[in-house]
Design a protein around this motif. Structure first.
Motif, PDB file in Angstrom:
ATOM      1  N   HIS A   1       8.062  20.906  -3.300  1.00  0.00           N
ATOM      2  CA  HIS A   1       8.444  19.691  -3.489  1.00  0.00           C
ATOM      3  C   HIS A   1       8.944  18.905  -3.022  1.00  0.00           C
ATOM      4  CE1 HIS A   1       8.502  22.084  -7.831  1.00  0.00           C
ATOM      5  NE2 HIS A   1       7.492  21.794  -7.152  1.00  0.00           N
ATOM      6  N   ALA A   2       8.923  18.379  -1.277  1.00  0.00           N
ATOM      7  CA  ALA A   2       9.010  18.014  -0.324  1.00  0.00           C
ATOM      8  C   ALA A   2       8.349  16.301  -1.144  1.00  0.00           C
ATOM      9  CB  ALA A   2       8.710  18.265   0.497  1.00  0.00           C
ATOM     10  N   MET A   3       9.063  15.273  -1.029  1.00  0.00           N
ATOM     11  CA  MET A   3       9.112  13.851  -1.281  1.00  0.00           C
ATOM     12  C   MET A   3       8.624  12.560  -0.284  1.00  0.00           C
ATOM     13  SD  MET A   3      10.642  12.689  -4.894  1.00  0.00           S
ATOM     14  CE  MET A   3      11.946  12.275  -3.769  1.00  0.00           C
ATOM     15  N   ARG A   4       7.031  12.307  -0.648  1.00  0.00           N
ATOM     16  CA  ARG A   4       6.601  11.095   0.066  1.00  0.00           C
ATOM     17  C   ARG A   4       6.754   9.912  -0.409  1.00  0.00           C
ATOM     18  NH1 ARG A   4       1.671  13.226   3.999  1.00  0.00           N
ATOM     19  NH2 ARG A   4       2.828  15.044   5.182  1.00  0.00           N
ATOM     20  N   ILE A   5       7.630   8.743   0.189  1.00  0.00           N
ATOM     21  CA  ILE A   5       7.502   7.889  -0.932  1.00  0.00           C
ATOM     22  C   ILE A   5       6.909   6.838  -0.526  1.00  0.00           C
ATOM     23  CG2 ILE A   5       9.083   8.262  -2.864  1.00  0.00           C
ATOM     24  CD1 ILE A   5      10.416   6.988  -1.151  1.00  0.00           C
ATOM     25  N   GLY A   6       6.185   5.453  -1.295  1.00  0.00           N
ATOM     26  CA  GLY A   6       5.388   4.245  -0.721  1.00  0.00           C
ATOM     27  C   GLY A   6       4.797   3.475  -1.921  1.00  0.00           C
ATOM     28  N   TYR A   7       4.116   2.937  -0.832  1.00  0.00           N
ATOM     29  CA  TYR A   7       3.141   1.929  -1.744  1.00  0.00           C
ATOM     30  C   TYR A   7       1.973   1.859  -0.806  1.00  0.00           C
ATOM     31  CZ  TYR A   7       5.067  -1.376   1.259  1.00  0.00           C
ATOM     32  OH  TYR A   7       5.677  -1.752   2.606  1.00  0.00           O
TER      33      TYR A   7
ATOM     34  N   ARG B   1     -13.946  -1.047  -7.868  1.00  0.00           N
ATOM     35  CA  ARG B   1     -14.127   0.271  -7.709  1.00  0.00           C
ATOM     36  C   ARG B   1     -12.972  -0.246  -6.619  1.00  0.00           C
ATOM     37  NH1 ARG B   1     -16.245   2.239 -10.706  1.00  0.00           N
ATOM     38  NH2 ARG B   1     -17.736   3.301 -11.609  1.00  0.00           N
ATOM     39  N   LEU B   2     -12.665   0.618  -5.822  1.00  0.00           N
ATOM     40  CA  LEU B   2     -11.510   0.181  -5.254  1.00  0.00           C
ATOM     41  C   LEU B   2     -12.435  -0.141  -3.350  1.00  0.00           C
ATOM     42  CD1 LEU B   2      -8.735   2.621  -4.886  1.00  0.00           C
ATOM     43  CD2 LEU B   2      -7.892   0.481  -4.266  1.00  0.00           C
ATOM     44  N   ARG B   3     -12.332  -0.445  -2.629  1.00  0.00           N
ATOM     45  CA  ARG B   3     -12.887  -1.268  -1.619  1.00  0.00           C
ATOM     46  C   ARG B   3     -12.140  -1.015  -0.554  1.00  0.00           C
ATOM     47  NH1 ARG B   3     -16.521  -5.914  -0.395  1.00  0.00           N
ATOM     48  NH2 ARG B   3     -17.283  -4.538  -1.472  1.00  0.00           N
ATOM     49  N   THR B   4     -11.123  -1.291  -0.483  1.00  0.00           N
ATOM     50  CA  THR B   4      -9.911  -1.004   0.882  1.00  0.00           C
ATOM     51  C   THR B   4      -8.972  -0.010   0.263  1.00  0.00           C
ATOM     52  OG1 THR B   4      -8.657  -3.066   1.102  1.00  0.00           O
ATOM     53  CG2 THR B   4     -10.700  -2.142   2.612  1.00  0.00           C
ATOM     54  N   ARG B   5      -7.946   0.947   0.615  1.00  0.00           N
ATOM     55  CA  ARG B   5      -6.985   1.596   0.036  1.00  0.00           C
ATOM     56  C   ARG B   5      -6.482   1.931   1.422  1.00  0.00           C
ATOM     57  NH1 ARG B   5      -4.409   4.829  -4.691  1.00  0.00           N
ATOM     58  NH2 ARG B   5      -4.206   3.011  -5.067  1.00  0.00           N
ATOM     59  N   SER B   6      -5.001   1.580   1.245  1.00  0.00           N
ATOM     60  CA  SER B   6      -3.482   1.529   2.797  1.00  0.00           C
ATOM     61  C   SER B   6      -2.686   1.575   2.027  1.00  0.00           C
ATOM     62  CB  SER B   6      -3.508   0.022   3.653  1.00  0.00           C
ATOM     63  OG  SER B   6      -3.197   0.237   4.318  1.00  0.00           O
ATOM     64  N   MET B   7      -2.416   2.513   2.980  1.00  0.00           N
ATOM     65  CA  MET B   7      -1.210   3.849   2.605  1.00  0.00           C
ATOM     66  C   MET B   7       0.391   2.814   3.555  1.00  0.00           C
ATOM     67  SD  MET B   7       0.893   5.709   0.534  1.00  0.00           S
ATOM     68  CE  MET B   7       2.171   5.835   1.003  1.00  0.00           C
ATOM     69  N   THR B   8       1.101   2.182   2.859  1.00  0.00           N
ATOM     70  CA  THR B   8       2.409   2.238   3.428  1.00  0.00           C
ATOM     71  C   THR B   8       3.651   3.382   2.896  1.00  0.00           C
ATOM     72  OG1 THR B   8       2.179  -0.264   4.181  1.00  0.00           O
ATOM     73  CG2 THR B   8       4.589   0.489   3.967  1.00  0.00           C
ATOM     74  N   PHE B   9       3.978   3.980   4.007  1.00  0.00           N
ATOM     75  CA  PHE B   9       5.203   4.731   3.666  1.00  0.00           C
ATOM     76  C   PHE B   9       6.335   4.477   3.899  1.00  0.00           C
ATOM     77  CE2 PHE B   9       1.406   7.486   5.796  1.00  0.00           C
ATOM     78  CZ  PHE B   9       1.462   8.708   4.835  1.00  0.00           C
ATOM     79  N   ILE B  10       7.656   4.384   3.272  1.00  0.00           N
ATOM     80  CA  ILE B  10       8.858   4.171   3.168  1.00  0.00           C
ATOM     81  C   ILE B  10      10.359   4.938   3.373  1.00  0.00           C
ATOM     82  CG2 ILE B  10      11.530   3.201   1.719  1.00  0.00           C
ATOM     83  CD1 ILE B  10       8.949   2.076   0.090  1.00  0.00           C
ATOM     84  N   ARG B  11      10.705   4.837   4.482  1.00  0.00           N
ATOM     85  CA  ARG B  11      11.096   5.924   5.313  1.00  0.00           C
ATOM     86  C   ARG B  11      12.953   6.119   5.288  1.00  0.00           C
ATOM     87  NH1 ARG B  11       6.910   8.781   7.006  1.00  0.00           N
ATOM     88  NH2 ARG B  11       5.045   7.148   8.252  1.00  0.00           N
ATOM     89  N   ARG B  12      13.875   7.701   5.379  1.00  0.00           N
ATOM     90  CA  ARG B  12      15.064   7.259   4.779  1.00  0.00           C
ATOM     91  C   ARG B  12      15.940   6.074   5.723  1.00  0.00           C
ATOM     92  NH1 ARG B  12      14.555  13.454   5.028  1.00  0.00           N
ATOM     93  NH2 ARG B  12      14.495  14.194   3.104  1.00  0.00           N
TER      94      ARG B  12
ATOM     95  N   GLY C   1      14.390   3.070   5.421  1.00  0.00           N
ATOM     96  CA  GLY C   1      14.515   2.164   4.663  1.00  0.00           C
ATOM     97  C   GLY C   1      13.494   1.206   4.957  1.00  0.00           C
ATOM     98  N   ASP C   2      12.740   2.208   6.614  1.00  0.00           N
ATOM     99  CA  ASP C   2      11.520   1.379   7.065  1.00  0.00           C
ATOM    100  C   ASP C   2      10.694   1.551   6.572  1.00  0.00           C
ATOM    101  OD1 ASP C   2      13.050   0.871   9.352  1.00  0.00           O
ATOM    102  OD2 ASP C   2      12.503   1.938  11.498  1.00  0.00           O
ATOM    103  N   HIS C   3       9.548   0.738   6.353  1.00  0.00           N
ATOM    104  CA  HIS C   3       8.013   0.399   5.900  1.00  0.00           C
ATOM    105  C   HIS C   3       7.273   0.354   7.408  1.00  0.00           C
ATOM    106  CE1 HIS C   3       8.917  -1.260   1.572  1.00  0.00           C
ATOM    107  NE2 HIS C   3      10.219  -0.672   2.347  1.00  0.00           N
ATOM    108  N   ASP C   4       6.206   1.559   7.232  1.00  0.00           N
ATOM    109  CA  ASP C   4       5.235   2.026   8.197  1.00  0.00           C
ATOM    110  C   ASP C   4       3.855   2.914   7.757  1.00  0.00           C
ATOM    111  OD1 ASP C   4       4.923   4.800   8.703  1.00  0.00           O
ATOM    112  OD2 ASP C   4       7.645   4.588   9.734  1.00  0.00           O
TER     113      ASP C   4
END
Length: 138
Positions: free
Chosen positions: A91-97, A110-121, A123-126
């Motif tokens: 039940h470890a989590m990853r959050i982002g958008y 349809r989706l043409r592109t999907r790009s994941m950005t993670f939000i780190r503890r 506060g960095d977004h990468d």
């Protein structure tokens, strides 16, 4: 089709992605993309034919998504959708958008592109660190 109809169709498309990822239904995941669709994360962009191997190497769990903010522009659109992924065993989590582009096709949006950005503890977004899939990719 009205803007409201387009937005509802895109929301359902994104729901199919999240439910299909949660259930491990790769064929349904692939069906939400255009044939030339791509997924970006972990410092790279993956064409659709590499997506099944990428998914196989990734942790399994619940893809809990929020309502996407979508900007329509004729037969194309862009959007951002929040994500909370909960890994099934610990039940470890990853959050982002996700940052997305969409295209209206003969079969609907349809989706043409999907790009994941993670939000780190911190506060960095990468886009994340390369994971096990990268080690086997040629």
């Amino acid at each position: 089709m009205s803007d409201a109809d387009d937005l509802m169709e895109i929301q359902q498309l994104l729901a199919r992605y999240a439910v299909s990822m949660t259930r491990g239904d790769i064929d349904r995941v692939l069906a939400v993309f255009t044939p030339d669709g791509t997924y970006s994360a972990f410092g790279d962009t993956y064409p659709l034919d590499e997506f099944p191997a990428l998914i196989a190497a990734a942790p399994k769990g619940l893809f809990l998504v929020g309502t996407a903010q979508v900007d329509l522009d004729g037969d194309n659109a862009t959007g951002t959708q929040p994500l909370c992924f909960v890994e099934h065993a610990e039940h470890a989590m990853r959050i982002g958008y996700y940052n997305d582009t969409y295209t209206r096709t003969a079969d609907g949006w349809r989706l043409r592109t999907r790009s994941m950005t993670f939000i780190r503890r911190s506060g960095d977004h990468d886009s994340g660190r390369p994971h096990a899939f990268e080690q086997t990719r040629s």
